[in-house]
Design a protein around this motif. Structure first.
Motif, PDB file in Angstrom:
ATOM      1  N   VAL A 142      -2.759  63.666  38.686  1.00 13.79           N
ATOM      2  CA  VAL A 142      -3.278  64.995  39.015  1.00 13.79           C
ATOM      3  C   VAL A 142      -4.681  65.170  38.431  1.00 13.79           C
ATOM      4  N   TYR A 143      -4.872  64.765  37.188  1.00  5.57           N
ATOM      5  CA  TYR A 143      -6.183  64.909  36.556  1.00  5.57           C
ATOM      6  C   TYR A 143      -7.250  64.108  37.300  1.00  5.57           C
ATOM      7  N   LEU A 144      -6.919  62.880  37.667  1.00  4.68           N
ATOM      8  CA  LEU A 144      -7.875  62.072  38.431  1.00  4.68           C
ATOM      9  C   LEU A 144      -8.168  62.727  39.779  1.00  4.68           C
ATOM     10  N   GLY A 145      -7.129  63.269  40.414  1.00  6.94           N
ATOM     11  CA  GLY A 145      -7.331  63.965  41.681  1.00  6.94           C
ATOM     12  C   GLY A 145      -8.291  65.129  41.534  1.00  6.94           C
ATOM     13  N   LYS A 146      -8.149  65.870  40.437  1.00  2.36           N
ATOM     14  CA  LYS A 146      -9.051  67.001  40.184  1.00  2.36           C
ATOM     15  C   LYS A 146     -10.478  66.513  39.941  1.00  2.36           C
ATOM     16  N   LEU A 147     -10.623  65.412  39.223  1.00  2.00           N
ATOM     17  CA  LEU A 147     -11.957  64.846  38.991  1.00  2.00           C
ATOM     18  C   LEU A 147     -12.612  64.418  40.301  1.00  2.00           C
ATOM     19  N   ILE A 148     -11.814  63.806  41.148  1.00  2.00           N
ATOM     20  CA  ILE A 148     -12.334  63.294  42.415  1.00  2.00           C
ATOM     21  C   ILE A 148     -12.702  64.432  43.362  1.00  2.00           C
ATOM     22  N   ARG A 149     -11.804  65.374  43.538  1.00  2.00           N
ATOM     23  CA  ARG A 149     -11.986  66.444  44.535  1.00  2.00           C
ATOM     24  C   ARG A 149     -12.884  67.575  44.035  1.00  2.00           C
ATOM     25  N   GLN A 150     -13.002  67.717  42.736  1.00  2.00           N
ATOM     26  CA  GLN A 150     -13.844  68.741  42.107  1.00  2.00           C
ATOM     27  C   GLN A 150     -13.637  70.115  42.749  1.00  2.00           C
ATOM     28  N   ASP A 151     -14.679  70.708  43.319  1.00  2.00           N
ATOM     29  CA  ASP A 151     -14.582  72.056  43.878  1.00  2.00           C
ATOM     30  C   ASP A 151     -13.703  72.129  45.134  1.00  2.00           C
ATOM     31  N   GLU A 152     -13.386  71.003  45.707  1.00  2.00           N
ATOM     32  CA  GLU A 152     -12.531  70.974  46.893  1.00  2.00           C
ATOM     33  C   GLU A 152     -11.049  70.839  46.528  1.00  2.00           C
ATOM     34  N   TRP A 153     -10.753  70.807  45.237  1.00  2.00           N
ATOM     35  CA  TRP A 153      -9.378  70.656  44.762  1.00  2.00           C
ATOM     36  C   TRP A 153      -8.560  71.904  45.090  1.00  2.00           C
ATOM     37  N   ASN A 154      -7.385  71.703  45.655  1.00  2.00           N
ATOM     38  CA  ASN A 154      -6.437  72.786  45.890  1.00  2.00           C
ATOM     39  C   ASN A 154      -5.437  72.773  44.748  1.00  2.00           C
ATOM     40  N   SER A 155      -5.442  73.818  43.970  1.00  2.00           N
ATOM     41  CA  SER A 155      -4.617  73.893  42.765  1.00  2.00           C
ATOM     42  C   SER A 155      -3.142  73.666  43.065  1.00  2.00           C
ATOM     43  N   LEU A 156      -2.483  72.948  42.174  1.00  2.00           N
ATOM     44  CA  LEU A 156      -1.050  72.687  42.291  1.00  2.00           C
ATOM     45  C   LEU A 156      -0.236  73.624  41.411  1.00  2.00           C
ATOM     46  N   SER A 157      -0.923  74.399  40.620  1.00  2.00           N
ATOM     47  CA  SER A 157      -0.235  75.342  39.743  1.00  2.00           C
ATOM     48  C   SER A 157      -0.831  76.732  39.955  1.00  2.00           C
ATOM     49  N   ILE A 158      -0.416  77.649  39.161  1.00  2.00           N
ATOM     50  CA  ILE A 158      -0.946  79.003  39.262  1.00  2.00           C
ATOM     51  C   ILE A 158      -2.421  78.950  38.879  1.00  2.00           C
ATOM     52  N   GLU A 159      -3.260  79.471  39.740  1.00  2.00           N
ATOM     53  CA  GLU A 159      -4.701  79.404  39.489  1.00  2.00           C
ATOM     54  C   GLU A 159      -5.094  80.302  38.327  1.00  2.00           C
ATOM     55  N   LYS A 160      -6.181  79.939  37.668  1.00  2.00           N
ATOM     56  CA  LYS A 160      -6.686  80.717  36.535  1.00  2.00           C
ATOM     57  C   LYS A 160      -6.865  82.175  36.933  1.00  2.00           C
ATOM     58  N   GLY A 161      -6.409  83.056  36.058  1.00  2.00           N
ATOM     59  CA  GLY A 161      -6.574  84.481  36.283  1.00  2.00           C
ATOM     60  C   GLY A 161      -5.589  85.083  37.271  1.00  2.00           C
ATOM     61  N   LYS A 162      -4.622  84.295  37.758  1.00  2.00           N
ATOM     62  CA  LYS A 162      -3.693  84.806  38.767  1.00  2.00           C
ATOM     63  C   LYS A 162      -2.238  84.782  38.313  1.00  2.00           C
ATOM     64  N   SER A 163      -2.006  84.630  37.012  1.00  2.00           N
ATOM     65  CA  SER A 163      -0.632  84.566  36.495  1.00  2.00           C
ATOM     66  C   SER A 163       0.147  85.842  36.752  1.00  2.00           C
ATOM     67  N   GLU A 164      -0.478  86.967  36.481  1.00  2.00           N
ATOM     68  CA  GLU A 164       0.227  88.246  36.645  1.00  2.00           C
ATOM     69  C   GLU A 164       0.616  88.471  38.103  1.00  2.00           C
ATOM     70  N   ALA A 165      -0.291  88.203  39.014  1.00  2.00           N
ATOM     71  CA  ALA A 165      -0.003  88.375  40.442  1.00  2.00           C
ATOM     72  C   ALA A 165       1.132  87.447  40.871  1.00  2.00           C
ATOM     73  N   TYR A 166       1.119  86.223  40.385  1.00  6.13           N
ATOM     74  CA  TYR A 166       2.179  85.274  40.724  1.00  6.13           C
ATOM     75  C   TYR A 166       3.518  85.757  40.169  1.00  6.13           C
ATOM     76  N   ASN A 167       3.517  86.175  38.916  1.00  9.63           N
ATOM     77  CA  ASN A 167       4.755  86.624  38.275  1.00  9.63           C
ATOM     78  C   ASN A 167       5.331  87.869  38.940  1.00  9.63           C
ATOM     79  N   ASN A 168       4.480  88.714  39.494  1.00  5.27           N
ATOM     80  CA  ASN A 168       4.932  89.962  40.114  1.00  5.27           C
ATOM     81  C   ASN A 168       5.211  89.837  41.608  1.00  5.27           C
ATOM     82  N   ALA A 169       4.883  88.706  42.192  1.00  8.17           N
ATOM     83  CA  ALA A 169       5.093  88.526  43.630  1.00  8.17           C
ATOM     84  C   ALA A 169       6.580  88.356  43.928  1.00  8.17           C
TER      85      ALA A 169
END
Length: 183
Positions: free
Chosen positions: A146-173
């Motif tokens: 996963v880390y290598l994938g993030k390094l390779i894709r950089q800004d084009e990476w599609n997050s596999l976990s809850i994105e930064k700053g979106k924990s509350e929205a995820y938890n309340n969905a």
């Protein structure tokens, strides 16, 4: 199947292994064929090498776990750490073969098997301990993928976990949560 602690442990192990596999699978979906061979420096393994290693380890460890040492004489571990130049199709074939051996073996285990002795490189351990040992090993390598994938894709990476700053929205969905986004 009865709902005993041993059977619950086996089912939970299968569930967790599937979650880790899914993280790597979702990383592979984001990669080009060439990305599997990206190596940040000479001391790092690329994704192809990690796949080769994990597949070899899974086949060796889980084949005949109750009757043979987990380090099979037919395994060439050192070769797993050399990029064989395999394309995506071959790498994913190896990947699926390794996981298939693991999942089939776990599905065939009984509660009584968990306390039986097995061996890895002549080290005795219970089957339960062997499962825990690999549960610590495989996620380490999945994290590397996963880390290598993030390094390779950089800004084009599609997050596999809850994105930064979106924990509350995820938890309340409302609705069913994606088990791969538990991290």
């Amino acid at each position: 199947m009865s709902n005993t602690l041993g059977n619950e442990f086996i089912q939970s192990s299968i569930k967790r292994f599937k979650t880790y596999k899914q993280l790597a699978d979702k990383t592979f979906e984001q990669l080009t064929d060439a990305d599997f061979h990206f190596q940040p420096n000479g001391s790092c393994n690329n994704i192809a090498i990690i796949v080769q290693h994990m597949a070899g380890n899974m086949k060796s460890r889980w084949t005949n776990i109750l009757t043979e040492d987990g380090e099979k004489p037919w395994r060439n571990r050192d070769e797993e750490f050399e990029d064989q130049g395999y394309g995506r199709e071959k790498l994913l074939q190896l990947w699926e073969e390794g996981w298939s051996v693991l999942f089939n073996t776990l599905a065939d285990l009984t509660e009584e098997d968990l306390l039986k002795n097995t061996y890895i490189r002549k080290e005795p351990l219970t089957v339960c301990d062997a499962i825990i040992r690999q549960m610590a090993h495989y996620p380490t390598h999945v994290g590397q993928i996963v880390y290598l994938g993030k390094l390779i894709r950089q800004d084009e990476w599609n997050s596999l976990s809850i994105e930064k700053g979106k924990s509350e929205a995820y938890n309340n969905a409302p609705g069913i949560k994606d088990p791969a986004k538990q991290f």
